[in-house]
Write a protein that holds these residues in place. Sequence first.
Motif, PDB file in Angstrom:
ATOM      1  N   ARG A   1      50.043  53.928  49.583  1.00  0.00           N
ATOM      2  CA  ARG A   1      49.176  53.484  48.488  1.00  0.00           C
ATOM      3  C   ARG A   1      49.995  53.350  47.193  1.00  0.00           C
ATOM      4  NH1 ARG A   1      44.505  57.440  48.020  1.00  0.00           N
ATOM      5  NH2 ARG A   1      44.083  56.368  49.999  1.00  0.00           N
ATOM      6  N   ILE A   2      49.783  52.251  46.507  1.00  0.00           N
ATOM      7  CA  ILE A   2      50.378  52.094  45.183  1.00  0.00           C
ATOM      8  C   ILE A   2      49.325  52.492  44.151  1.00  0.00           C
ATOM      9  CG2 ILE A   2      51.369  50.467  43.520  1.00  0.00           C
ATOM     10  CD1 ILE A   2      53.208  50.953  45.916  1.00  0.00           C
ATOM     11  N   VAL A   3      49.675  53.446  43.287  1.00  0.00           N
ATOM     12  CA  VAL A   3      48.743  53.945  42.265  1.00  0.00           C
ATOM     13  C   VAL A   3      49.298  53.584  40.886  1.00  0.00           C
ATOM     14  CG1 VAL A   3      47.616  55.989  41.311  1.00  0.00           C
ATOM     15  CG2 VAL A   3      48.116  55.880  43.773  1.00  0.00           C
ATOM     16  N   LEU A   4      48.511  52.852  40.121  1.00  0.00           N
ATOM     17  CA  LEU A   4      48.923  52.471  38.759  1.00  0.00           C
ATOM     18  C   LEU A   4      48.051  53.218  37.759  1.00  0.00           C
ATOM     19  CD1 LEU A   4      49.103  48.554  39.091  1.00  0.00           C
ATOM     20  CD2 LEU A   4      50.873  50.239  39.670  1.00  0.00           C
TER      21      LEU A   4
ATOM     22  N   LEU B   1      52.188  45.644  51.883  1.00  0.00           N
ATOM     23  CA  LEU B   1      51.345  46.758  51.435  1.00  0.00           C
ATOM     24  C   LEU B   1      49.997  46.204  50.975  1.00  0.00           C
ATOM     25  CD1 LEU B   1      53.870  48.850  49.268  1.00  0.00           C
ATOM     26  CD2 LEU B   1      53.366  49.071  51.704  1.00  0.00           C
ATOM     27  N   ALA B   2      48.932  47.006  51.146  1.00  0.00           N
ATOM     28  CA  ALA B   2      47.598  46.483  50.803  1.00  0.00           C
ATOM     29  C   ALA B   2      46.739  47.448  50.001  1.00  0.00           C
ATOM     30  CB  ALA B   2      46.858  46.085  52.077  1.00  0.00           C
ATOM     31  N   ASP B   3      47.139  48.717  49.925  1.00  0.00           N
ATOM     32  CA  ASP B   3      46.275  49.746  49.336  1.00  0.00           C
ATOM     33  C   ASP B   3      46.655  49.964  47.867  1.00  0.00           C
ATOM     34  OD1 ASP B   3      44.729  51.939  48.765  1.00  0.00           O
ATOM     35  OD2 ASP B   3      45.471  53.176  50.420  1.00  0.00           O
ATOM     36  N   LEU B   4      45.850  49.399  46.976  1.00  0.00           N
ATOM     37  CA  LEU B   4      46.118  49.487  45.530  1.00  0.00           C
ATOM     38  C   LEU B   4      45.036  50.324  44.865  1.00  0.00           C
ATOM     39  CD1 LEU B   4      47.581  48.580  42.904  1.00  0.00           C
ATOM     40  CD2 LEU B   4      46.207  46.494  42.973  1.00  0.00           C
ATOM     41  N   ALA B   5      45.455  51.320  44.092  1.00  0.00           N
ATOM     42  CA  ALA B   5      44.506  52.160  43.350  1.00  0.00           C
ATOM     43  C   ALA B   5      44.864  52.112  41.871  1.00  0.00           C
ATOM     44  CB  ALA B   5      44.562  53.596  43.859  1.00  0.00           C
TER      45      ALA B   5
ATOM     46  N   VAL C   1      50.630  58.331  51.821  1.00  0.00           N
ATOM     47  CA  VAL C   1      51.676  58.482  50.810  1.00  0.00           C
ATOM     48  C   VAL C   1      51.279  57.685  49.577  1.00  0.00           C
ATOM     49  CG1 VAL C   1      54.081  57.974  50.248  1.00  0.00           C
ATOM     50  CG2 VAL C   1      53.489  58.807  52.537  1.00  0.00           C
ATOM     51  N   ALA C   2      51.302  58.342  48.426  1.00  0.00           N
ATOM     52  CA  ALA C   2      51.001  57.647  47.167  1.00  0.00           C
ATOM     53  C   ALA C   2      52.284  57.474  46.368  1.00  0.00           C
ATOM     54  CB  ALA C   2      49.994  58.452  46.347  1.00  0.00           C
ATOM     55  N   LEU C   3      52.536  56.246  45.924  1.00  0.00           N
ATOM     56  CA  LEU C   3      53.631  55.978  44.984  1.00  0.00           C
ATOM     57  C   LEU C   3      52.981  55.704  43.635  1.00  0.00           C
ATOM     58  CD1 LEU C   3      55.856  53.669  47.231  1.00  0.00           C
ATOM     59  CD2 LEU C   3      55.805  56.176  47.072  1.00  0.00           C
ATOM     60  N   VAL C   4      53.257  56.578  42.673  1.00  0.00           N
ATOM     61  CA  VAL C   4      52.493  56.598  41.426  1.00  0.00           C
ATOM     62  C   VAL C   4      53.337  56.039  40.283  1.00  0.00           C
ATOM     63  CG1 VAL C   4      51.154  58.061  39.864  1.00  0.00           C
ATOM     64  CG2 VAL C   4      51.325  58.672  42.299  1.00  0.00           C
ATOM     65  N   PHE C   5      52.778  55.045  39.598  1.00  0.00           N
ATOM     66  CA  PHE C   5      53.485  54.383  38.492  1.00  0.00           C
ATOM     67  C   PHE C   5      52.703  54.565  37.195  1.00  0.00           C
ATOM     68  CE2 PHE C   5      54.710  52.358  42.370  1.00  0.00           C
ATOM     69  CZ  PHE C   5      56.052  52.058  42.214  1.00  0.00           C
TER      70      PHE C   5
END
Lengths: 252, 252
Positions: B6-9, B30-34, B112-116
Amino acid sequence: MLERIRIVLIGTSHPGNIGGVARAMHNMGLADLALVAPRCEVITQDSISRASGADHLLHQAKVHATLEDAVADCTLAVGASARSRTLPWPMLSPRELADRLPTECQAADARVALVFGREDSGLTNAELQRCHAHVHIPTNADFSSLNLAAAVQVLAYECRMAWLNQAYGQADATATVPSDDLATHAELERYFEHLERTLIGIDFHDPDQPRQLMARLRRLYLRARPERMEMNILRGILSATEKAANIKPPKP
Amino acid sequence: MLERIRIVLIGTSHPGNIGGVARAMHNMGLADLALVAPRCEVITQDSISRASGADHLLHQAKVHATLEDAVADCTLAVGASARSRTLPWPMLSPRELADRLPTECQAADARVALVFGREDSGLTNAELQRCHAHVHIPTNADFSSLNLAAAVQVLAYECRMAWLNQAYGQADATATVPSDDLATHAELERYFEHLERTLIGIDFHDPDQPRQLMARLRRLYLRARPERMEMNILRGILSATEKAANIKPPKP
């Protein structure tokens, strides 16, 4: 190493993309930007805004009329390609390209060009055939068209990683070190012109029915990474052929 | 594997950047955007234009009020950080992160969250301290601030490379396989709340003079990657401590 890597953009349409490329380059420590026949203004509010502090790269960028001019002094030219072509060319992943960079950049006059095409249509076959190899950024098969600045970002990032690995002494000792006297792009192109002229002269090649002949020869020679001395020998052979076949040299 | 990332902005200001992130994600599979508390509209002309055909990711994106909510079900959260902080945290390069992904994503409920962070100020210390590890994209020291979509592009590219390596059977056999019953982020956070309450209750911790106590404990526990069972034990210890110290539980 990074100072020997040039980013070449062909026929870019959107100033914002050029600005985004400048930012991506400066972030990764690249500075040499060349623009071939841009289809838009280079210095605009949009390009400066997207450059976000890297606009000195826009001001320093060299504008060329042709790809030839932009890569004339380069010892390796690699074209970014989204898809495989009718005539398959040596194809690298961004990581494989990066693995080769430390050795490719060893010689003092080594210059590596990474060539990117138009936003809408990429590089032409003719442009791709002027490159030693192609690099393909792996993408989703259903959605493969990367934004131009994003594509430059990925390759520039791999360049930086390769440079950092080298700086920390982890260079791949198994890589083949290229000669320190490689022919430049301009020397190779003079050879290909001479070769084609000779092949026409000896009736081996009909430009109206090319059948990818020159493309195949280009692939062969470019893959071999000729040295300057070898080029001289090959051109000497062509001259001798012309003389023997009584072919008149072209008017200057 | 890619569907578990998951990409977290957090606190994004510019719709165009959210669109650029969606395009970069879809390009790399990738498709999971939060989105956490975005400071702009998500669906605008600008975001749809920059998404360039990936706008379904914008429509599917989940908007959360807090980082907590966005990563509650995640088994690994990694925060993108431009600089080292006062309290050093486990720090990964994008490649080191990618090397861990195949094993991190093995369990069916792994997330897995990648947080920006924000375009102007990144992630706060509090946000970074909610992450197991930090990832730093190597940049030019003089010009280190990456565009948000460019940063997501680099990490998404590394995710895709890791996935491709795995698909071709080159996964790193030496990597430590995490337990298939890891505590989720929400469970860890409930533990940290309980821990802090207990530490205050036993007069070990003064929230007015925190001295990074909770940050150091977070780092310790997050580094250990606790399993659910271990969390239950630790919480049982806290409950027993409260009971023994006659500390009243908080009002519901």
